[in-house]
Motif scaffolding. Structure first.
Motif, PDB file in Angstrom:
ATOM      1  N   THR A  10       0.852  -1.180   0.000  1.00 16.50           N
ATOM      2  CA  THR A  10       0.000   0.000   0.000  1.00 16.50           C
ATOM      3  C   THR A  10       0.893   1.237   0.000  1.00 16.50           C
ATOM      4  OG1 THR A  10      -1.714  -1.174   1.228  1.00 16.50           O
ATOM      5  CG2 THR A  10      -1.796   1.235   1.272  1.00 16.50           C
ATOM      6  N   PRO A  11       0.673   2.157  -0.934  1.00 20.48           N
ATOM      7  CA  PRO A  11       1.484   3.383  -0.940  1.00 20.48           C
ATOM      8  C   PRO A  11       1.268   4.184   0.347  1.00 20.48           C
ATOM      9  CG  PRO A  11       0.287   3.126  -3.006  1.00 20.48           C
ATOM     10  CD  PRO A  11      -0.272   2.109  -2.050  1.00 20.48           C
ATOM     11  N   SER A  12       2.228   5.027   0.678  1.00 16.26           N
ATOM     12  CA  SER A  12       2.138   5.805   1.914  1.00 16.26           C
ATOM     13  C   SER A  12       1.093   6.904   1.849  1.00 16.26           C
ATOM     14  CB  SER A  12       3.503   6.402   2.277  1.00 16.26           C
ATOM     15  OG  SER A  12       3.963   7.238   1.250  1.00 16.26           O
ATOM     16  N   GLY A  13       0.648   7.263   0.669  1.00 14.54           N
ATOM     17  CA  GLY A  13      -0.385   8.276   0.516  1.00 14.54           C
ATOM     18  C   GLY A  13      -1.090   8.126  -0.808  1.00 14.54           C
ATOM     19  N   PRO A  14      -2.084   8.981  -1.066  1.00  9.60           N
ATOM     20  CA  PRO A  14      -2.806   8.918  -2.340  1.00  9.60           C
ATOM     21  C   PRO A  14      -2.008   9.577  -3.459  1.00  9.60           C
ATOM     22  CG  PRO A  14      -3.636  10.734  -1.040  1.00  9.60           C
ATOM     23  CD  PRO A  14      -2.617  10.009  -0.172  1.00  9.60           C
ATOM     24  N   ALA A  15      -2.355   9.250  -4.680  1.00  5.49           N
ATOM     25  CA  ALA A  15      -1.791   9.948  -5.831  1.00  5.49           C
ATOM     26  C   ALA A  15      -2.380  11.355  -5.832  1.00  5.49           C
ATOM     27  CB  ALA A  15      -2.130   9.230  -7.131  1.00  5.49           C
ATOM     28  N   THR A  16      -1.527  12.348  -5.980  1.00  7.16           N
ATOM     29  CA  THR A  16      -1.983  13.738  -5.936  1.00  7.16           C
ATOM     30  C   THR A  16      -1.794  14.460  -7.265  1.00  7.16           C
ATOM     31  OG1 THR A  16       0.171  14.434  -5.112  1.00  7.16           O
ATOM     32  CG2 THR A  16      -1.521  13.939  -3.463  1.00  7.16           C
ATOM     33  N   GLY A  17      -1.127  13.817  -8.204  1.00  7.08           N
ATOM     34  CA  GLY A  17      -0.892  14.426  -9.502  1.00  7.08           C
ATOM     35  C   GLY A  17      -0.560  13.368 -10.522  1.00  7.08           C
ATOM     36  N   HIS A  18      -0.384  13.801 -11.756  1.00  8.46           N
ATOM     37  CA  HIS A  18      -0.032  12.899 -12.847  1.00  8.46           C
ATOM     38  C   HIS A  18       1.455  13.057 -13.131  1.00  8.46           C
ATOM     39  CE1 HIS A  18       0.218  10.937 -16.685  1.00  8.46           C
ATOM     40  NE2 HIS A  18      -1.069  10.627 -16.637  1.00  8.46           N
ATOM     41  N   PRO A  19       2.240  11.973 -13.107  1.00  9.55           N
ATOM     42  CA  PRO A  19       3.683  12.101 -13.291  1.00  9.55           C
ATOM     43  C   PRO A  19       4.144  12.369 -14.716  1.00  9.55           C
ATOM     44  CG  PRO A  19       3.105   9.805 -13.142  1.00  9.55           C
ATOM     45  CD  PRO A  19       1.842  10.583 -12.865  1.00  9.55           C
ATOM     46  N   GLY A  20       3.258  12.273 -15.692  1.00 11.10           N
ATOM     47  CA  GLY A  20       3.657  12.452 -17.081  1.00 11.10           C
ATOM     48  C   GLY A  20       3.016  13.631 -17.775  1.00 11.10           C
ATOM     49  N   ILE A  21       2.085  14.299 -17.101  1.00  6.08           N
ATOM     50  CA  ILE A  21       1.403  15.456 -17.690  1.00  6.08           C
ATOM     51  C   ILE A  21       1.424  16.575 -16.670  1.00  6.08           C
ATOM     52  CG2 ILE A  21      -0.758  16.352 -18.591  1.00  6.08           C
ATOM     53  CD1 ILE A  21      -1.360  13.513 -19.576  1.00  6.08           C
ATOM     54  N   CYS A  22       2.048  17.664 -17.057  1.00  4.94           N
ATOM     55  CA  CYS A  22       2.216  18.806 -16.171  1.00  4.94           C
ATOM     56  C   CYS A  22       0.853  19.365 -15.754  1.00  4.94           C
ATOM     57  CB  CYS A  22       3.033  19.869 -16.898  1.00  4.94           C
ATOM     58  SG  CYS A  22       3.614  21.147 -15.817  1.00  4.94           S
ATOM     59  N   ASP A  23       0.733  19.692 -14.491  1.00  3.92           N
ATOM     60  CA  ASP A  23      -0.502  20.247 -13.961  1.00  3.92           C
ATOM     61  C   ASP A  23      -0.156  21.563 -13.273  1.00  3.92           C
ATOM     62  OD1 ASP A  23      -3.106  20.563 -13.178  1.00  3.92           O
ATOM     63  OD2 ASP A  23      -3.073  19.011 -11.649  1.00  3.92           O
ATOM     64  N   PRO A  24      -0.727  22.667 -13.691  1.00  3.59           N
ATOM     65  CA  PRO A  24      -1.799  22.767 -14.667  1.00  3.59           C
ATOM     66  C   PRO A  24      -1.311  22.482 -16.085  1.00  3.59           C
ATOM     67  CG  PRO A  24      -1.343  24.939 -13.700  1.00  3.59           C
ATOM     68  CD  PRO A  24      -0.434  23.955 -13.061  1.00  3.59           C
ATOM     69  N   VAL A  25      -2.218  21.878 -16.853  1.00  2.83           N
ATOM     70  CA  VAL A  25      -1.908  21.480 -18.221  1.00  2.83           C
ATOM     71  C   VAL A  25      -1.510  22.717 -19.023  1.00  2.83           C
ATOM     72  CG1 VAL A  25      -2.903  20.526 -20.341  1.00  2.83           C
ATOM     73  CG2 VAL A  25      -3.394  19.466 -18.139  1.00  2.83           C
ATOM     74  N   GLY A  26      -0.476  22.559 -19.828  1.00  4.85           N
ATOM     75  CA  GLY A  26      -0.013  23.639 -20.679  1.00  4.85           C
ATOM     76  C   GLY A  26       1.140  24.427 -20.081  1.00  4.85           C
ATOM     77  N   THR A  27       1.509  24.106 -18.858  1.00  4.38           N
ATOM     78  CA  THR A  27       2.642  24.767 -18.237  1.00  4.38           C
ATOM     79  C   THR A  27       3.853  23.849 -18.332  1.00  4.38           C
ATOM     80  OG1 THR A  27       2.062  23.911 -16.047  1.00  4.38           O
ATOM     81  CG2 THR A  27       1.139  26.025 -16.651  1.00  4.38           C
ATOM     82  N   CYS A  28       4.950  24.246 -17.782  1.00  4.09           N
ATOM     83  CA  CYS A  28       6.180  23.431 -17.747  1.00  4.09           C
ATOM     84  C   CYS A  28       6.769  23.174 -19.124  1.00  4.09           C
ATOM     85  CB  CYS A  28       5.952  22.095 -17.043  1.00  4.09           C
ATOM     86  SG  CYS A  28       5.142  22.215 -15.457  1.00  4.09           S
ATOM     87  N   GLY A  29       6.383  23.929 -20.114  1.00  4.80           N
ATOM     88  CA  GLY A  29       6.936  23.754 -21.445  1.00  4.80           C
ATOM     89  C   GLY A  29       6.383  22.565 -22.203  1.00  4.80           C
TER      90      GLY A  29
END
Length: 134
Positions: free
Chosen positions: A100-119
């Protein structure tokens, strides 16, 4: 007709690689950065279907032999300033398959959030090659 249905289901199962979701922490509950729900195909730009267009996490996961490693966990595949492990609920990079992971997933590791940022050229509502403006 039955043969056609069996062939279609077999092809979809082979191409979708759902077992990879078992190989990352919280693989079945990665948030959809484009809205509600989860992103079923974590390593791809299409949230529901396997495409040949892998997102940066999918490319890194493949390069790691489809294995959750400390290096993959500590990396920031989508370049959003948050490690893959932190986004997937394994900030200490201690998770192992079946645990069991230590916490919940809080983001997507392959798509920058907010979408369209991070180049990243990805945008919501796209499928396949259109995701990167190709």
């Amino acid at each position: 007709m039955l043969r056609l249905v069996v062939a279609a289901v077999t092809f979809a199962t082979i191409c979708a690689h759902p077992q990879y979701r078992d190989s990352i922490p919280n693989g079945y509950s990665v948030p959809n950065p484009c809205g509600l729900g989860t992103w079923e195909t974590v390593g791809h730009f299409d949230p529901h279907h396997h495409t040949h267009d892998k997102n940066p996490f999918g490319l890194a996961f493949a390069a790691a032999g489809h294995t959750w490693t400390a290096a993959l966990c500590n990396a920031d595949s989508d370049n959003d300033g948050v490690t893959n492990g932190a986004e997937l609920g394994d900030p200490g990079c201690v998770w192992t398959v079946g645990a069991t992971p230590s916490g919940p997933a809080t983001g997507h590791p392959g798509i920058c959030d907010p979408v369209g940022t991070c180049g990243q050229a990805f945008y919501c509502g796209c499928h396949g090659h259109n995701c990167l403006g190709k």
